[in-house]
Enzyme design. Structure first.
Site, PDB file in Angstrom:
ATOM      1  N   GLU A 172       0.822  -1.228   0.000  1.00 42.42           N
ATOM      2  CA  GLU A 172       0.000   0.000   0.000  1.00 42.42           C
ATOM      3  C   GLU A 172       0.853   1.274   0.000  1.00 42.42           C
ATOM      4  O   GLU A 172       0.662   2.167   0.836  1.00 42.42           O
ATOM      5  CB  GLU A 172      -0.975  -0.006   1.185  1.00 42.42           C
ATOM      6  CG  GLU A 172      -1.995  -1.127   1.090  1.00 42.42           C
ATOM      7  CD  GLU A 172      -3.159  -1.028   2.082  1.00 42.42           C
ATOM      8  OE1 GLU A 172      -3.070  -0.269   3.064  1.00 42.42           O
ATOM      9  OE2 GLU A 172      -4.168  -1.723   1.859  1.00 42.42           O
ATOM     10  N   GLU A 291      -5.440  -8.439  -0.480  1.00 45.38           N
ATOM     11  CA  GLU A 291      -6.169  -8.150   0.770  1.00 45.38           C
ATOM     12  C   GLU A 291      -7.627  -7.932   0.411  1.00 45.38           C
ATOM     13  O   GLU A 291      -7.944  -7.016  -0.349  1.00 45.38           O
ATOM     14  CB  GLU A 291      -5.625  -6.898   1.471  1.00 45.38           C
ATOM     15  CG  GLU A 291      -4.302  -7.104   2.171  1.00 45.38           C
ATOM     16  CD  GLU A 291      -3.866  -5.888   2.985  1.00 45.38           C
ATOM     17  OE1 GLU A 291      -4.740  -5.199   3.555  1.00 45.38           O
ATOM     18  OE2 GLU A 291      -2.653  -5.630   3.036  1.00 45.38           O
TER      19      GLU A 291
HETATM   20  O1  AHR Z   1      -5.117  -6.030   6.864  1.00 41.90           O
HETATM   21  C1  AHR Z   1      -5.029  -4.906   7.678  1.00 41.90           C
HETATM   22  C2  AHR Z   1      -4.339  -3.727   7.015  1.00 41.90           C
HETATM   23  O2  AHR Z   1      -5.133  -3.252   5.958  1.00 41.90           O
HETATM   24  C3  AHR Z   1      -3.014  -4.017   6.348  1.00 41.90           C
HETATM   25  O3  AHR Z   1      -1.952  -3.957   7.233  1.00 41.90           O
HETATM   26  C4  AHR Z   1      -2.898  -2.929   5.328  1.00 41.90           C
HETATM   27  O4  AHR Z   1      -2.153  -3.314   4.215  1.00 41.90           O
HETATM   28  C5  AHR Z   1      -4.336  -2.590   4.990  1.00 41.90           C
HETATM   29  O5  AHR Z   1      -4.553  -1.221   5.060  1.00 41.90           O
END
Ligand code: AHR
Length: 498
Positions: A172, A291
């Site tokens: 990110e 994610e």
């Molecule tokens: O999964 C939780 C968080 O969400 C992770 O650390 C990050 O990459 C995202 O913002």
């Protein structure tokens, strides 16, 4: 009305990469400490890993686990996590304002992955660090022997290289909350240079470049275009992340959010292919949805957690039945993009926004979202077929023409099995389903699994871990290649045939 599907074994969308059913363990909250690792727990093995958790992870047949972050990785020095445990340094983790003991690091995590039969998806730190530390980590993990870093691994007790095949170039990096966040130009350049040296150390690895943190970022999708402009010939995948919530308690709108995921995926594919055209390249970039999940229940609670403690209970969403319905729709959406979406990680795996929960020193149990994830992972291997679907529809606050039926079809030729995943989004009406399966010859129903509940807010808790569980009592039947079934109101269904 009723819903219909026409399925033909020659309508092949694409081979499903097993890595589509991956997950994620970050050094965050109780994911590692108290989750997968709790020496002294009654169920801990000789290495301190909880066997009760390993059993649940095995039930999910998780093929790959992303590690060690997440936001955590952008401030992580991987060298802190290897070598004799008693010499490891305690560090401030600035991403989650937590104290990191480093009791678990790269080697222990690779050990744990072997115990659950999963590959490691390793992320490198491109926040505070760069190409040098990344190429050293590849050498430490994957080089056989005879160099400083590979011999150091051997001296730490790991004769055999870990053979890690899939690597993420940071996490990110577009987000202002990220340690060392970057503009697309800055990130594109560092990702390109890092990719080059990592592959010079081990040309067999596959690399994922960071896409946007979510499609609501102002820089989406220009970020993807710029990053791929710099990295196109050096990476194989671009990442996508998304989390949904039901903050305004509008369930029909909430369970329609997989339509947003679908259009997000389509936009990223278009952006990849635009850069392909611009570069006159023969290479195609695929997608890694590394994610995804529901995340909102724990937001307020997290604001009250004191900083700089070890393994605080962060991001511990207690999932409800309706969350499982949306998770089911998201899994179906991803299967239906199996031609370009090759990897995905439900975020995360244990305690932190997770299908598996544990109590410190106590039990481990399955949250509601465990069940659709398990079913897709176990039965969703093979070739994704492209059915012709017709379904009655509804409108919600943010979406028009939301089909009540969300469905995907997977053909496992080896096992000779056809699996139909189907969600009925209607809160109050059952949905009659008819599927034309005549091209498969004489199929029979093996089982029709149903996950349904009267209460959309039903949850599985430590006190009542089996409150909302699936049953096998669906009524699907086939006659002359024509399947009929009734999908109960607000349900996840798995119809298995052979
Ligand atoms: O999964 C939780 C968080 O969400 C992770 O650390 C990050 O990459 C995202 O913002």
């Amino acid at each position: 009305g009723k819903a219909t599907l026409t399925v033909d074994k020659s309508f092949r969308l694409g081979e499903i990469d097993n890595r589509l059913y991956g997950s994620f363990i970050e050094h965050l909250g109780r994911a590692v400490y108290g989750g997968i690792y709790e020496p002294g727990h009654a169920a801990a093995d000789e290495s301190g890993f909880r066997k009760d958790v390993i059993d649940l992870v095995n039930e999910l047949q998780v093929p790959i686990v992303r590690y060690p972050g997440g936001n955590f990785v952008s401030g992580y020095n991987w060298e802190d996590g290897v070598g004799p445990r008693e010499q490891r340094k305690k560090r401030l983790d600035l991403a989650w304002k937590t104290l990191e003991t480093n009791a678990v690091g790269t080697n222990e995590f690779a050990d744990w992955c072997r115990k659950v039969n999963a590959e490691v998806m390793m992320a490198v730190n491109l926040g505070t660090r760069g190409p040098d530390e990344a190429r050293n980590l590849v050498e430490y993990c994957n080089h056989p022997s005879g160099t400083y870093w590979s011999d150091l691994r051997i001296s730490h007790g790991y004769e055999k290289p870990h053979g890690i095949r899939t690597w993420c170039l940071g996490n990110e990096m577009d987000g202002p909350w990220q340690i060392g966040s970057k503009t697309a130009e800055e990130y594109g350049r560092i990702a390109c240079e890092t990719a080059k040296v990592m592959k010079w150390v081990d040309p067999t690895i596959e690399l994922v470049a960071c896409g946007s943190s979510s499609r609501s970022m102002k820089t989406f999708p220009e970020w993807e275009a710029t990053v791929l402009d710099h990295t196109y010939e050096h990476v194989e995948y671009i990442s996508l992340h998304t989390y949904y919530g039901n903050r305004d308690n509008d369930t029909p709108n909430f369970v329609a959010r997989s339509l947003d995921m679908d259009s997000f995926i389509r936009t990223v594919i278009s952006t990849c292919d635009y850069i392909k055209a611009k570069k006159r390249s023969k290479k195609t970039i695929n997608l890694s949805f590394d994610e995804w999940n529901v995340w909102f229940h724990s937001n307020d609670q997290d604001k009250k957690i004191a900083p700089w403690t070890e393994a605080p209970p962060l991001l511990e969403d207690e999932y409800t039945f309706e969350d499982a319905i949306l998770v089911g729709c998201m899994l179906i959406t991803m299967i239906n993009h199996a031609d370009r979406l090759k990897m995905a990680c439900i975020a995360q795996l244990v305690n932190v926004i997770a299908p598996i929960m544990t109590a410190n020193g106590g039990e481990a149990w399955r949250q509601t979202i465990f069940f659709p994830y398990r079913d897709a992972s176990v039965y969703g291997r093979g070739v994704a077929l492209q059915p012709i679907v017709s379904s009655p529809k509804y409108d919600s606050k943010d979406f028009t023409d939301v089909p009540y039926l969300e469905s995907a079809v997977v053909y496992n030729e080896e096992a000779g099995e056809l699996t139909l995943f189907a969600v009925n989004r209607s809160l109050d009406g059952k949905l009659p389903l008819e599927a034309d399966l005549r091209s498969f010859g004489g199929l029979k129903v093996i089982e029709h699994l149903v996950y349904e509940n009267q209460d959309p807010k039903a949850a599985n808790t430590r006190e009542n871990p089996d409150n909302a569980i699936p049953h096998q009592g669906g009524n699907a039947s086939v006659d002359g290649g024509r399947l009929t079934a009734e999908l109960p109101a607000f349900s996840w269904n798995v119809i298995r045939l052979s």
